[in-house]
Design an enzyme around this catalytic site. Structure first.
Site, PDB file in Angstrom:
ATOM      1  N   THR A  12      18.033 -20.639 -10.435  1.00  0.00           N
ATOM      2  CA  THR A  12      19.227 -20.969  -9.650  1.00  0.00           C
ATOM      3  C   THR A  12      20.469 -20.218 -10.122  1.00  0.00           C
ATOM      4  O   THR A  12      21.502 -20.264  -9.453  1.00  0.00           O
ATOM      5  CB  THR A  12      19.512 -22.478  -9.700  1.00  0.00           C
ATOM      6  N   GLY A  67      22.406 -18.240 -17.455  1.00  0.00           N
ATOM      7  CA  GLY A  67      23.734 -18.376 -18.026  1.00  0.00           C
ATOM      8  C   GLY A  67      23.681 -18.692 -19.507  1.00  0.00           C
ATOM      9  O   GLY A  67      22.615 -18.674 -20.139  1.00  0.00           O
ATOM     10  N   GLY A  69      23.945 -21.485 -20.907  1.00  0.00           N
ATOM     11  CA  GLY A  69      23.142 -22.677 -21.155  1.00  0.00           C
ATOM     12  C   GLY A  69      21.669 -22.358 -21.329  1.00  0.00           C
ATOM     13  O   GLY A  69      20.990 -22.920 -22.196  1.00  0.00           O
ATOM     14  N   ASN A  72      21.235 -20.720 -24.678  1.00  0.00           N
ATOM     15  CA  ASN A  72      21.310 -21.746 -25.716  1.00  0.00           C
ATOM     16  C   ASN A  72      19.978 -22.460 -25.884  1.00  0.00           C
ATOM     17  O   ASN A  72      19.514 -22.694 -27.006  1.00  0.00           O
ATOM     18  CB  ASN A  72      22.411 -22.753 -25.376  1.00  0.00           C
ATOM     19  N   LYS A 213      33.803 -11.592 -35.579  1.00  0.00           N
ATOM     20  CA  LYS A 213      32.683 -10.751 -35.987  1.00  0.00           C
ATOM     21  C   LYS A 213      31.408 -11.526 -35.679  1.00  0.00           C
ATOM     22  O   LYS A 213      31.318 -12.723 -35.937  1.00  0.00           O
ATOM     23  CB  LYS A 213      32.751 -10.435 -37.486  1.00  0.00           C
ATOM     24  N   ASP A 216      29.224 -11.987 -39.577  1.00  0.00           N
ATOM     25  CA  ASP A 216      29.852 -12.103 -40.895  1.00  0.00           C
ATOM     26  C   ASP A 216      29.632 -13.444 -41.579  1.00  0.00           C
ATOM     27  O   ASP A 216      30.094 -13.672 -42.693  1.00  0.00           O
ATOM     28  CB  ASP A 216      31.351 -11.809 -40.796  1.00  0.00           C
ATOM     29  N   TYR A 218      30.802 -16.378 -40.606  1.00  0.00           N
ATOM     30  CA  TYR A 218      31.941 -17.287 -40.473  1.00  0.00           C
ATOM     31  C   TYR A 218      32.152 -17.738 -39.033  1.00  0.00           C
ATOM     32  O   TYR A 218      32.002 -16.946 -38.094  1.00  0.00           O
ATOM     33  CB  TYR A 218      33.235 -16.607 -40.945  1.00  0.00           C
ATOM     34  N   GLU A 273      27.777 -26.486 -22.344  1.00  0.00           N
ATOM     35  CA  GLU A 273      27.068 -27.672 -21.868  1.00  0.00           C
ATOM     36  C   GLU A 273      27.475 -28.892 -22.704  1.00  0.00           C
ATOM     37  O   GLU A 273      27.983 -28.761 -23.813  1.00  0.00           O
ATOM     38  CB  GLU A 273      25.546 -27.465 -21.966  1.00  0.00           C
TER      39      GLU A 273
END
Length: 316
Positions: A12, A67, A69, A72, A213, A216, A218, A273
């Site tokens: 979708t 996307g 999400g 992820n 970055k 790195d 962080y 999300e």
């Protein structure tokens, strides 16, 4: 032996464009030497489940087409395993923050060319409690925009849907008393929102973390303290130019580990999300995922270390 690739795609996303060009995508990857198959998600969690299954089946390459999400979910399917496959990304969402950060082509075949070219780099990901994210985590009413914006509105006006919803939510914003421990520092007070960024692109703002970055180790932590609507509007205007970092209501810092708690109910946004509620512990996992990137992605603005390698599939 030919390398094996598995495409995990959201049918979708992107006005269903990827579904229409899937046969051409498979042919292109096959010609490049990848034995390729595909899986279409149907509901939340499908991409994570399929990524776990693909890892068990020892695929050499996973490709997330959708996307932020979808990406992820794929990352959550492989992040805990030691034998993680390399990851390709075909940006198909409304904003595609991670794709923007890596300068990936916005067209499908161009993104596939990046994978075929075989250049990879290792990037950081974040761990929040027991789940993972690759771009951002955030809290505060305004950060709910990405998952509260209606899909129909996004399909009609694209990224502008977030701005429309954001302005609609502004009057509802109120500061919340939070405690944020970041490395050896503590913020205790009222905040409108907080953001933990891994890249320079969040919610379509490509200069929100101007010195980000990708490798790195962080997080970039942004805390917006209690402010009135005029001050918040000014901060948002500055953020579009990357000039918000010195505003007196903005705390801008780097940290490897962050703990956030509040006695007030606060929802979390993870890679665009819904991500549950506080409290939350965040840990940066340095150079944890190997991603296919354009040849010119290495520069001092994006990467701390030259971690790019070349991978060429066997076409026999």
């Amino acid at each position: 032996m030919r390398k094996r690739a598995r495409i995990i795609y959201n049918p979708t996303s992107g006005k269903e464009l990827f579904k229409r060009v899937l046969p051409d995508a498979l042919i292109k990857l096959e010609k490049a030497g990848y034995e390729t198959s595909a899986y279409a998600t149907e509901k939340i969690g499908d991409a994570t489940f399929e990524a776990e299954r693909a890892l068990e089946s020892e695929y050499d390459l996973l490709i997330a087409a959708g996307g932020d999400g979808t990406l992820n979910e794929v990352v959550n399917g492989i992040a805990e395993q030691p034998n993680r496959p390399k990851l390709g990304v075909i940006p198909m969402g409304t904003v595609n923050d991670f794709g923007r950060a890596l300068h990936l082509p916005s067209d499908i075949m161009g993104a596939i060319d990046v994978i075929i070219d075989g250049h990879t780099t290792k990037v950081d990901i974040g761990k929040m409690n027991n789940r993972y994210f690759i771009n951002l985590a955030a809290g505060g009413k305004l950060t709910q925009v990405s998952y509260e914006t209606p899909s129909k509105l996004k399909s009609i006006v694209g990224p502008f849907a977030y701005y429309i919803k954001g302005f609609e939510m502004l009057p509802q914003m109120k500061a919340v008393d939070v405690r944020i421990e970041y490395d050896d520092n503590i913020f205790q007070g009222e905040a409108l929102l907080f953001l933990l960024g891994l890249t320079n692109s969040m919610a379509g703002f490509e200069k929100l973390v101007p010195d980000a970055k990708l490798d790195d180790g962080y997080f970039t932590l942004i805390i917006v303290e209690k402010a009135n609507l005029a001050e918040l509007g000014h901060i948002m205007t500055l953020a579009s130019r990357g000039e918000h970092t010195k505003h007196p209501k903005v705390i801008y810092a780097k940290a490897k580990s962050i703990n956030i708690s509040s006695f007030t109910d606060m929802q979390l946004n993870v890679d665009g999300e819904y991500g549950g509620k506080l409290p939350a512990n965040f840990l940066n996992l340095e150079q944890h995922i190997e991603i296919f990137t354009p040849k010119d992605v290495f520069n001092e603005e994006l990467l701390e270390n030259d971690t790019i390698t070349d991978i060429t599939p066997d076409k026999q």
